[in-house]
Design a protein around this motif. Sequence first.
Motif, short mmCIF file in Angstrom:
data_model
loop_
_atom_site.label_atom_id
_atom_site.label_comp_id
_atom_site.label_asym_id
_atom_site.label_seq_id
_atom_site.Cartn_x
_atom_site.Cartn_y
_atom_site.Cartn_z
N ARG A 55 16.12 0.39 -12.65
CA ARG A 55 15.90 0.70 -14.06
C ARG A 55 16.46 2.07 -14.44
O ARG A 55 16.69 2.34 -15.60
N HIS B 41 0.29 -16.08 -1.49
CA HIS B 41 -0.08 -15.16 -2.57
C HIS B 41 1.08 -14.38 -3.18
O HIS B 41 0.90 -13.73 -4.20
N CYS B 42 2.23 -14.40 -2.56
CA CYS B 42 3.33 -13.57 -3.05
C CYS B 42 4.57 -14.39 -3.39
O CYS B 42 5.28 -14.09 -4.35
N CYS B 45 6.28 -15.75 -6.81
CA CYS B 45 7.15 -14.86 -7.60
C CYS B 45 8.26 -14.26 -6.73
O CYS B 45 9.39 -14.12 -7.18
N HIS B 46 7.90 -13.88 -5.50
CA HIS B 46 8.86 -13.19 -4.63
C HIS B 46 9.67 -14.20 -3.83
O HIS B 46 9.45 -14.38 -2.63
N PRO B 53 11.65 -9.00 -8.28
CA PRO B 53 13.01 -8.53 -8.01
C PRO B 53 13.48 -8.70 -6.56
O PRO B 53 14.61 -8.36 -6.27
N PHE B 54 12.64 -9.16 -5.66
CA PHE B 54 13.11 -9.39 -4.28
C PHE B 54 12.22 -10.46 -3.67
O PHE B 54 11.13 -10.73 -4.16
N GLN B 68 5.07 -0.27 1.68
CA GLN B 68 4.82 -0.39 0.24
C GLN B 68 3.93 -1.60 -0.05
O GLN B 68 3.10 -1.56 -0.95
N ILE B 69 4.09 -2.65 0.74
CA ILE B 69 3.23 -3.82 0.57
C ILE B 69 1.77 -3.44 0.86
O ILE B 69 0.86 -3.82 0.12
N MET B 78 -0.63 -5.67 -6.57
CA MET B 78 -0.09 -6.97 -6.18
C MET B 78 -1.12 -7.72 -5.34
O MET B 78 -1.78 -7.10 -4.52
N PRO B 80 -0.48 -9.59 -8.90
CA PRO B 80 -1.02 -9.19 -10.19
C PRO B 80 -2.11 -10.15 -10.67
O PRO B 80 -1.89 -11.35 -10.72
N ARG B 94 -5.47 -15.13 -8.85
CA ARG B 94 -4.73 -14.56 -7.72
C ARG B 94 -5.54 -13.42 -7.14
O ARG B 94 -6.34 -12.81 -7.84
N GLN B 228 4.73 -14.76 -15.61
CA GLN B 228 5.37 -14.86 -14.31
C GLN B 228 4.43 -15.50 -13.30
O GLN B 228 3.27 -15.16 -13.21
#
Lengths: 184, 562
Positions: A55, B41-42, B45-46, B53-54, B68-69, B78, B80, B94, B228
């Motif tokens: 972004r 659970h991920c 979307c992932h 985004p990935f 980060q996870i 996450m 969400p 979720r 999403q």
Amino acid sequence: MRKTIPIILLLALLSCRADRPKALDLDGYPVDPFTSDAQATVLLFVQTDCPISNRYAPTIAALHERFAPQGTDFWLVYPDPNETPDAIRHHREEYGLPGQVARDTQHVLVRRVGASTTPETAVLGPHGNVLYRGRIDDRYTALDKARPQASKQDLADALTAALAGQSPDPSVTRAIGCFISDLQ
Amino acid sequence: MKKITVRRFLALIAACFGCSADEPREPTTFNRDIAPIVFEHCAACHRPEGSAPFSLLDYVDVIARAEQIAFVTQTRYMPPWKPKRGYGHFVGERGLTDEQIKTIQRWIDEGEQEGAAADLPPRPQWETDWELGPPDLVASMSVAYTLRADGPDVFRNFVIPLPVDETRYIKAIEFKPENARIVHHATMMVDRSGAARRKDELDDEPGFEGMSFGEAQDADGHFLGWTQGKTPYAGSDSLAWRLEPDTDLLLQLHMLPTGKAEPIQSRVGLFFADGPPKRRPAMLRLGRKDIDIPAGASDYRIRDTYKLPVDVEVLTIYPHAHYLGTETKAYAELPDGREQGLIWIEDWDFNWQDDYRFQQPVFLPAGTTLVMEYSYDNSAKNSRNPHDPPLRVRYGLHSADEMGDLTLQVLPRRAADLPQLKRDFYRKWMLQEIDGYKMLIAADPADWDTHHTLAMFYLGSGKPALAFTEFELALEHNPDYVEARVNYGIALAQDKKLDRAVTHLKEALRRQPDFVQAHFNLGIALHMLGRGEEAQPHLDEVIRQRPAMAEGIERRLQQLRR
């Protein structure tokens, strides 16, 4: 006798340097943004698939347009060893990212400036001294909290100070984004 | 491929020391312990076609973000999910258990091992095309829109014609963003008026900006939304909505720029029901339109209530506030004094809003009071504050204004109760609208159109004297506003103030001599005054312009004679 010691030290230093890992350009040649003789050098730690990092691409392009003509060197530093030169070329083109590229697969630059996040930035003075490290601006205050517009332009302010020969204040801020510690 | 690094190697040794003690435990591995969590659970979307985004499908994907996870799961960013657990039970909930979150951290501490291939559960599969099967009708945005690379969120409306040649009943709709990465949230409304189409045609750009739906309405009491990772709702024949020929779908997309220009051309698939529905739900919208938050106020609260006149079942609930909203809570006070929680979002995030469908419809008997309580933070501490420094913020449809709505989709227990519920609710809604228009006028006292709208609302709620004042103000600020003048004339005539009515209707005609509604109403008013001769030329003019109205005029005059 007094003269020989420094020479030995120098030799040791040189050989040490040769072995030291280096950041690479997209053709695999070593690069070192710290040797730049520009008045200010910007390192931008980015990643191809980190949403917040991406972004910032338009902001990075705008900063380049504003500060490159004033004698600032721009480096895009890619710390993820899994990102191939081709993936990086594609990413730069897709997001219109300007500047030279350093693939920092061994985190030499990451360690040298103490970066922890993509996107994060460091501003170096003419002698390679780190003048500023941290966020580009204050748009994000957490992963899930963004301002509609940034209220502090930290990188622009740091560059303005650096180009005027002053020390940026603050010199360190906290960047929000993806963790570089994961990228090994 | 990611290699085993020194850090991971050391962690491996440490893990081995740890486990050699009394209780021999196998080290946590991706294949056995982590893959089941991310698959369930991920990955919705992932994944490559998903909205995130990935991907988080393979070992390499997950170790490339492991720390980060751990962070985003521990902070519960996450996966969400905003509603507070247990305070309302919703479809598609979720969330990870504390145990799962700890397992992720333990896996990292123990060196992020991959584990035995045999332990890896099968990868989840997703439909590559429509999740609800082949639709009966597919419609799409006529041209692609390109979202700009930079800047704040964009709210844009697109008109999608729904070509049917006879009345159809729709039981389900599946939305395909066709660029899921940029759409945070989509809402669809039905426009039978053509107004959205005309608005879209005002310029060459596809769609138009804004959060207002204009003339478009909900689909016979149904939410048509997408967020999403949401599984499309299959619906049912007994609760279908009517689709007439020549109807447009108004699609409002809430989009977040990604850093590069992004094309989008969304599609919808419609699924027909066998016939008309047996029951119809109603939408009850609670909320305040008199929101007025002082600059700097960090804990501004609103509250609204509504007492149900009939037994209902709540099917779906949709809280809505903008960027200053911090907490949204709704509950029901049952006639026996018990309190029934409906939804509670303690950390409101405009970006993850949704309509939430209850797992089981919530039965609420007549006499239950619905309560909504929202909080707002208009201080500089709220980083989402659109104003820097903070400004006074009032109710309004722009994202920098504020809103506080709670919409409930309810089904009366007895189908025959629907008209009573709608009538009763309409009265409450009307008062709420009046508050809102008063606020808009306070902000812009010269807004003649709003004075006129407010006048019409006062008339509708039986307050002619207040309506007259608003008509006067509308005309003071825009004397050429002939529609307002004619409505004022009609209102005066209904209130037996015929002389004043005639004055205004004549004035309307002086300003626009061919205005057919003015001729008609002036003709009728003059007849009521017994001045039939004077009336005739005006009624003749109506019939000249609109021959089809002749019959209506005759009927009206007969009524008058009686």
